[in-house]
Design an enzyme around this catalytic site. Structure first.
Site, mmCIF file in Angstrom:
data_model
loop_
_atom_site.group_PDB
_atom_site.id
_atom_site.type_symbol
_atom_site.label_atom_id
_atom_site.label_comp_id
_atom_site.label_asym_id
_atom_site.label_seq_id
_atom_site.Cartn_x
_atom_site.Cartn_y
_atom_site.Cartn_z
ATOM 1 N N ASN A 46 0.634 -1.163 0.039
ATOM 2 C CA ASN A 46 -0.142 0.150 -0.135
ATOM 3 C C ASN A 46 0.901 1.259 -0.039
ATOM 4 O O ASN A 46 0.438 2.288 0.292
ATOM 5 C CB ASN A 46 -1.044 0.070 1.167
ATOM 6 C CG ASN A 46 -1.883 -1.296 1.384
ATOM 7 O OD1 ASN A 46 -2.428 -1.666 0.398
ATOM 8 N ND2 ASN A 46 -1.780 -1.896 2.445
ATOM 9 N N HIS A 132 -13.174 -2.169 7.271
ATOM 10 C CA HIS A 132 -11.916 -2.847 8.152
ATOM 11 C C HIS A 132 -12.021 -3.431 9.240
ATOM 12 O O HIS A 132 -12.946 -2.866 10.162
ATOM 13 C CB HIS A 132 -10.865 -1.846 7.693
ATOM 14 C CG HIS A 132 -9.444 -2.225 8.133
ATOM 15 N ND1 HIS A 132 -8.831 -2.434 9.428
ATOM 16 C CD2 HIS A 132 -8.634 -2.821 7.398
ATOM 17 C CE1 HIS A 132 -7.733 -2.684 9.345
ATOM 18 N NE2 HIS A 132 -7.469 -3.066 8.327
ATOM 19 N N GLU A 178 -15.796 3.701 4.996
ATOM 20 C CA GLU A 178 -14.495 4.009 4.483
ATOM 21 C C GLU A 178 -14.407 4.622 3.072
ATOM 22 O O GLU A 178 -15.552 4.278 2.297
ATOM 23 C CB GLU A 178 -13.526 2.637 4.074
ATOM 24 C CG GLU A 178 -13.381 1.899 5.251
ATOM 25 C CD GLU A 178 -12.806 0.566 5.008
ATOM 26 O OE1 GLU A 178 -12.074 0.329 3.807
ATOM 27 O OE2 GLU A 178 -12.707 -0.299 5.714
ATOM 28 N N SER A 182 -10.666 -1.299 1.126
ATOM 29 C CA SER A 182 -9.423 -1.675 1.334
ATOM 30 C C SER A 182 -9.177 -3.036 0.227
ATOM 31 O O SER A 182 -8.014 -3.233 -0.229
ATOM 32 C CB SER A 182 -8.752 -2.075 2.563
ATOM 33 O OG SER A 182 -9.861 -2.872 3.196
ATOM 34 N N ASP A 207 -13.027 6.514 7.393
ATOM 35 C CA ASP A 207 -11.745 5.955 7.312
ATOM 36 C C ASP A 207 -11.059 6.049 5.860
ATOM 37 O O ASP A 207 -11.571 5.643 4.876
ATOM 38 C CB ASP A 207 -11.640 4.405 7.833
ATOM 39 C CG ASP A 207 -10.479 3.908 7.918
ATOM 40 O OD1 ASP A 207 -9.367 4.475 7.458
ATOM 41 O OD2 ASP A 207 -10.186 2.860 8.256
ATOM 42 N N HIS A 210 -7.030 4.329 2.541
ATOM 43 C CA HIS A 210 -6.756 4.026 0.828
ATOM 44 C C HIS A 210 -7.007 5.128 0.119
ATOM 45 O O HIS A 210 -6.620 5.206 -1.130
ATOM 46 C CB HIS A 210 -7.308 2.704 0.620
ATOM 47 C CG HIS A 210 -6.867 1.608 1.254
ATOM 48 N ND1 HIS A 210 -5.464 1.032 1.005
ATOM 49 C CD2 HIS A 210 -7.331 1.020 2.427
ATOM 50 C CE1 HIS A 210 -5.513 -0.045 1.858
ATOM 51 N NE2 HIS A 210 -6.308 -0.027 2.684
ATOM 52 N N LYS A 241 0.508 3.852 4.896
ATOM 53 C CA LYS A 241 0.178 3.639 3.727
ATOM 54 C C LYS A 241 0.898 4.516 2.514
ATOM 55 O O LYS A 241 2.017 4.440 2.428
ATOM 56 C CB LYS A 241 -1.030 2.882 3.297
ATOM 57 C CG LYS A 241 -1.586 1.884 3.869
ATOM 58 C CD LYS A 241 -3.256 1.534 4.141
ATOM 59 C CE LYS A 241 -3.169 0.262 4.955
ATOM 60 N NZ LYS A 241 -4.307 0.268 5.661
#
Ligand SMILES: *Cc1c(COP(=O)(O)O)cnc(C)c1O
Length: 401
Positions: A46, A132, A178, A182, A207, A210, A241
């Site tokens: 990542n 997640h 998110e 992910s 979140d 990513h 990440k």
């Protein structure tokens, strides 16, 4: 006869092709890594901007070690808060455009500390099905009533919100999701989520693990891209990440952060992260804020577009494989190649490894049973020909099986 501890359970894991093993990497992170004396093209990390081994971050960490030493010595509230921690938090808040920020030792710790500080027994947490593990664990730990809504399903979320208003009137309701998922790489419908949370007077936590470094101006994430910073109560992210360092953060209002400093147990009862890691993360924030950083992020998008262009036709042609989410959104750096069967996913990953590519097979419980996949990630550090050779290898392998 006395059985060895866990022997049966481990055997069962192996039989279901769900056992996991560590692999030793003998090199820094990067598009090429070394495993057991072999160079492999790495499509598993990542480290989206290729910062994990960047000289700017290395030098910042080394300088901080020379100035501050290695260990932080105590928790942040005792004597562990050193200048690099505060410098990083100020820079993060400025970069994100929030009042303030608080760093944790990991993204996992940020989730685990913050959600139980925000909601408690009798409150309600509404989680996307694909959230997640850190968010799920944190929601459970909070003791609040947890309801899961199907992935990105706004209608179901709305009915959960109606239920919460009816059955738990006056209680706090926290929506957790998110911005980029992910293991699927698709995005949350942020505008609609904000409309819902406003209508029902709920709180919204995003979140951005990513999304930061990848999406939005200077990689500020999806919330910034949609200009909804004021509408999202809690913006979570990780420094591990795209930032190429380590740690997690929460960005938000002064009151939120002050509350977390007083209530987030993973923050209060854990030694501060090493100051050198904070210094490295600060170098990453500064890089992202610079025009050079923006150029790197745009290069990542060139690589993402190339990967999508090459993978999509070969994945479509391959029997029983589909790149499920690529069509349906504007994209991310994550390309899931859905396989389904766990053993088949492992075999595919092994075949790619033989050809010189590290692409992980993602299985239950990271994803649902029977939805095993290869998870390909592309970074700005990949060369075009590396991406071309991966897509060719995938085409050859999936067509020969
Ligand atoms: C990786 C990840 C985390 C955890 O962050 P770490 O810094 O690795 O602990 C949290 N949320 C999501 C969505 C992630 O992908």
């Amino acid at each position: 006869m006395k059985r060895t501890l866990f022997a049966d359970q481990l055997k069962a894991l192996r039989a279901a092709a769900l056992d996991r093993h560590l692999r030793e990497i003998d090199s820094p992170q990067g598009p090429e890594i070394e495993i057991a004396g072999r160079r492999l093209l790495n499509f598993s990390s990542n480290d989206y901007l290729g910062l994990a081994n960047d000289s700017r971050l290395r030098e910042a960490a080394i300088a901080a070690i020379n100035e501050f030493g290695v260990g932080a010595g105590a928790s942040r509230l005792i004597s562990g808060t050193q200048s690099p921690h505060l410098r990083l938090e100020r820079a993060l808040a400025e970069w994100k455009g929030t009042a303030t920020a608080l760093c944790f030792s990991s993204g996992y710790a940020a989730a685990l500390g913050s959600i139980p500080a925000l909601v408690t027994k009798n409150d309600v947490v509404l989680l996307d099905k694909l959230c997640h593990a850190s968010l799920i664990d944190a929601a459970r730990l909070s003791g609040a009533i947890v309801r899961i809504f199907p992935h990105n399903n706004l209608r179901k979320l709305e009915s959960h919100l109606e239920w919460a208003r009816r059955e738990h009137f006056g209680k706090r309701v926290l929506i957790v999701t998110e911005s980029v998922f992910s293991m699927d790489g698709d995005r949350a419908p942020l505008r609609e989520l904000v409309q819902l949370k406003r209508r029902f007077n709920a709180f919204l936590m995003m979140d951005e693990a990513h999304a930061v470094g990848v999406i939005g101006p200077h990689g500020r994430g999806l919330v910034a891209e949609e200009k909804l910073s004021d509408a999202v109560d809690v913006q979570m992210g990780t420094l591990s990440k795209a930032f190429g360092a380590s740690g997690g953060y929460i960005c938000g209002s002064h009151h939120l952060i002050e509350w977390l400093i007083n209530r987030a147990r993973s923050f209060i009862y854990s030694t501060a992260p090493p100051p050198a890691i904070a210094a490295a993360a600060l170098a990453a924030v500064n890089f992202l804020s610079s025009s050079e950083g923006e150029t790197r992020r745009l290069l990542l998008w060139e690589r993402i577009r190339l990967m999508r262009k090459l993978l999509l036709p070969s994945a479509r042609k391959a029997i029983n494989y589909q790149l499920s989410t690529i069509n349906s959104n504007e994209g991310s750096a994550i390309f899931p190649l859905l396989v389904g069967d766990e053993q088949k996913a492992l075999n595919l990953a092994a075949a790619l490894k033989t050809e010189g590519f590290l692409v992980p097979a993602i299985r239950y419980p990271t994803v649902a049973k029977g939805s095993a996949r290869l998870r390909i990630t592309v970074t700005a550090a990949h060369q075009e020909d590396q991406i071309r050779s991966l897509s060719e290898a995938i085409r050859n392998i999936t067509n020969s099986k």
